[in-house]
Write an enzyme that holds these catalytic residues in place. Structure first.
Site, PDB file in Angstrom:
ATOM      1  N   ASN A 108       0.842  -1.200   0.000  1.00 20.04           N
ATOM      2  CA  ASN A 108       0.000   0.000   0.000  1.00 20.04           C
ATOM      3  C   ASN A 108       0.877   1.249   0.000  1.00 20.04           C
ATOM      4  O   ASN A 108       1.954   1.249   0.606  1.00 20.04           O
ATOM      5  CB  ASN A 108      -0.877  -0.006   1.275  1.00 20.04           C
ATOM      6  CG  ASN A 108      -1.768   1.212   1.381  1.00 20.04           C
ATOM      7  OD1 ASN A 108      -2.468   1.574   0.437  1.00 20.04           O
ATOM      8  ND2 ASN A 108      -1.755   1.874   2.537  1.00 20.04           N
ATOM      9  N   HIS A 110       0.903   5.112   1.307  1.00 16.62           N
ATOM     10  CA  HIS A 110       0.186   6.010   2.228  1.00 16.62           C
ATOM     11  C   HIS A 110       0.868   7.378   2.218  1.00 16.62           C
ATOM     12  O   HIS A 110       2.106   7.453   2.274  1.00 16.62           O
ATOM     13  CB  HIS A 110       0.176   5.424   3.647  1.00 16.62           C
ATOM     14  CG  HIS A 110      -0.605   6.269   4.603  1.00 16.62           C
ATOM     15  ND1 HIS A 110      -1.989   6.249   4.644  1.00 16.62           N
ATOM     16  CD2 HIS A 110      -0.206   7.204   5.499  1.00 16.62           C
ATOM     17  CE1 HIS A 110      -2.397   7.135   5.544  1.00 16.62           C
ATOM     18  NE2 HIS A 110      -1.340   7.725   6.076  1.00 16.62           N
ATOM     19  N   GLU A 148      -3.232  -7.127   8.923  1.00 16.03           N
ATOM     20  CA  GLU A 148      -4.659  -7.014   9.258  1.00 16.03           C
ATOM     21  C   GLU A 148      -5.041  -5.682   9.907  1.00 16.03           C
ATOM     22  O   GLU A 148      -6.206  -5.365  10.021  1.00 16.03           O
ATOM     23  CB  GLU A 148      -5.077  -8.206  10.129  1.00 16.03           C
ATOM     24  CG  GLU A 148      -5.127  -9.489   9.318  1.00 16.03           C
ATOM     25  CD  GLU A 148      -5.463 -10.721  10.141  1.00 16.03           C
ATOM     26  OE1 GLU A 148      -6.252 -10.603  11.091  1.00 16.03           O
ATOM     27  OE2 GLU A 148      -4.919 -11.790   9.830  1.00 16.03           O
TER      28      GLU A 148
HETATM   29  C1  GAR Z   1      -2.713   9.007  -2.809  1.00 14.35           C
HETATM   30  O1  GAR Z   1      -2.226  10.199  -2.219  1.00 14.35           O
HETATM   31  C2  GAR Z   1      -2.512   7.828  -1.884  1.00 14.35           C
HETATM   32  O2  GAR Z   1      -1.319   7.898  -1.160  1.00 14.35           O
HETATM   33  C3  GAR Z   1      -3.706   7.978  -0.986  1.00 14.35           C
HETATM   34  O3  GAR Z   1      -4.763   8.308  -1.860  1.00 14.35           O
HETATM   35  C4  GAR Z   1      -4.237   9.067  -2.947  1.00 14.35           C
HETATM   36  C5  GAR Z   1      -4.710   8.448  -4.240  1.00 14.35           C
HETATM   37  O4  GAR Z   1      -4.342   9.241  -5.340  1.00 14.35           O
HETATM   38  N1  GAR Z   1      -3.961   6.767  -0.243  1.00 14.35           N
HETATM   39  C6  GAR Z   1      -4.372   6.759   1.023  1.00 14.35           C
HETATM   40  O5  GAR Z   1      -4.647   7.776   1.629  1.00 14.35           O
HETATM   41  C7  GAR Z   1      -4.510   5.385   1.646  1.00 14.35           C
HETATM   42  N2  GAR Z   1      -4.690   5.470   3.059  1.00 14.35           N
HETATM   43  P1  GAR Z   1      -4.286   8.643  -6.810  1.00 14.35           P
HETATM   44  O6  GAR Z   1      -5.632   7.963  -7.080  1.00 14.35           O
HETATM   45  O7  GAR Z   1      -4.085   9.851  -7.677  1.00 14.35           O
HETATM   46  O8  GAR Z   1      -3.130   7.675  -6.882  1.00 14.35           O
END
Ligand code: GAR
Length: 200
Positions: A108, A110, A148
């Protein structure tokens, strides 16, 4: 060749970074076998289509319960020959059963330096709002294996990004994406594809 599936919920700029790395030869031992969105009409699906990558929407709302949804998701991933699942802005919380089934084979991205600004309720723009509220001078992004818990799995890569005077959540989000996320996500995939870190 490492077969990856990319799970998305929105714009898909991280997906784009992976596609660009493959097309430029930086990820020459990786193939995207499927892009799966939980949201109909997610722009990420259009990005996949533009590059000839198979995309599909599998939405939790179309299933009786969460168990049925994750069973369908897992089936789709297996049928595509997935070896590594990349969560790239995928905002569905995975079930413990799904995580156990794919143990060590889910990563993932983040948008903060874990363990800051992560866990339940910290996703997307909210992460940057909280970082600005707290007044941190440095933030960044993290790629980690998924276990998890929420954002609790082993960390693979992190990259720091400066917070500047006058930043809004939107400006900070863009800088974190450009200076960290789009760099470390393809790098982490490369490390796994090269067998430089264990996936299970
Ligand atoms: C990204 O900034 C990613 O790190 C975040 O959502 C955005 C998706 O952007 N993810 C989270 O916050 C997960 N907890 P994208 O669709 O342009 O890649």
């Amino acid at each position: 060749m490492l077969n990856i599936a990319v799970l998305v919920s929105g714009g898909g700029t991280n997906l784009q970074a992976i596609i660009d790395s493959i097309e430029s030869g930086k990820l020459d031992n990786v193939r995207i076998v499927k892009v799966i969105s939980n949201k109909e009409g997610a722009y990420a699906l259009e990005r996949a289509a533009k590059h000839g990558i198979e995309g599909v929407c599998i939405s939790p709302g179309s299933y009786e319960d969460r168990a049925d949804y994750f069973e369908a998701l897992s089936k789709e991933l297996k049928n595509a020959g997935t070896e590594l699942i990349v969560l790239a802005g995928f905002l569905v919380v995975l079930s413990p059963g799904f995580v156990r089934e794919w143990q060590g084979r889910i990563i993932n991205i983040h948008p903060s330096l874990i363990p800051s600004f992560c866990g339940d309720g910290y996703y997307g723009l909210k992460v940057h709002e909280k970082a600005l509220e707290r007044g941190v001078k440095v933030t960044g992004a993290t790629v980690h294996f998924v276990d998890e818990g929420t954002d609790t799995g082993p960390i693979i890569l992190q990259k720091a990004v400066n917070v500047e005077d006058g930043d809004t959540p939107e400006i900070l989000q863009k800088r974190v994406m450009e200076q960290a996320e789009w760099i470390i996500l393809p790098q982490a995939i490369r490390m796994i594809a090269d067998g430089r870190i264990k996936t299970g």
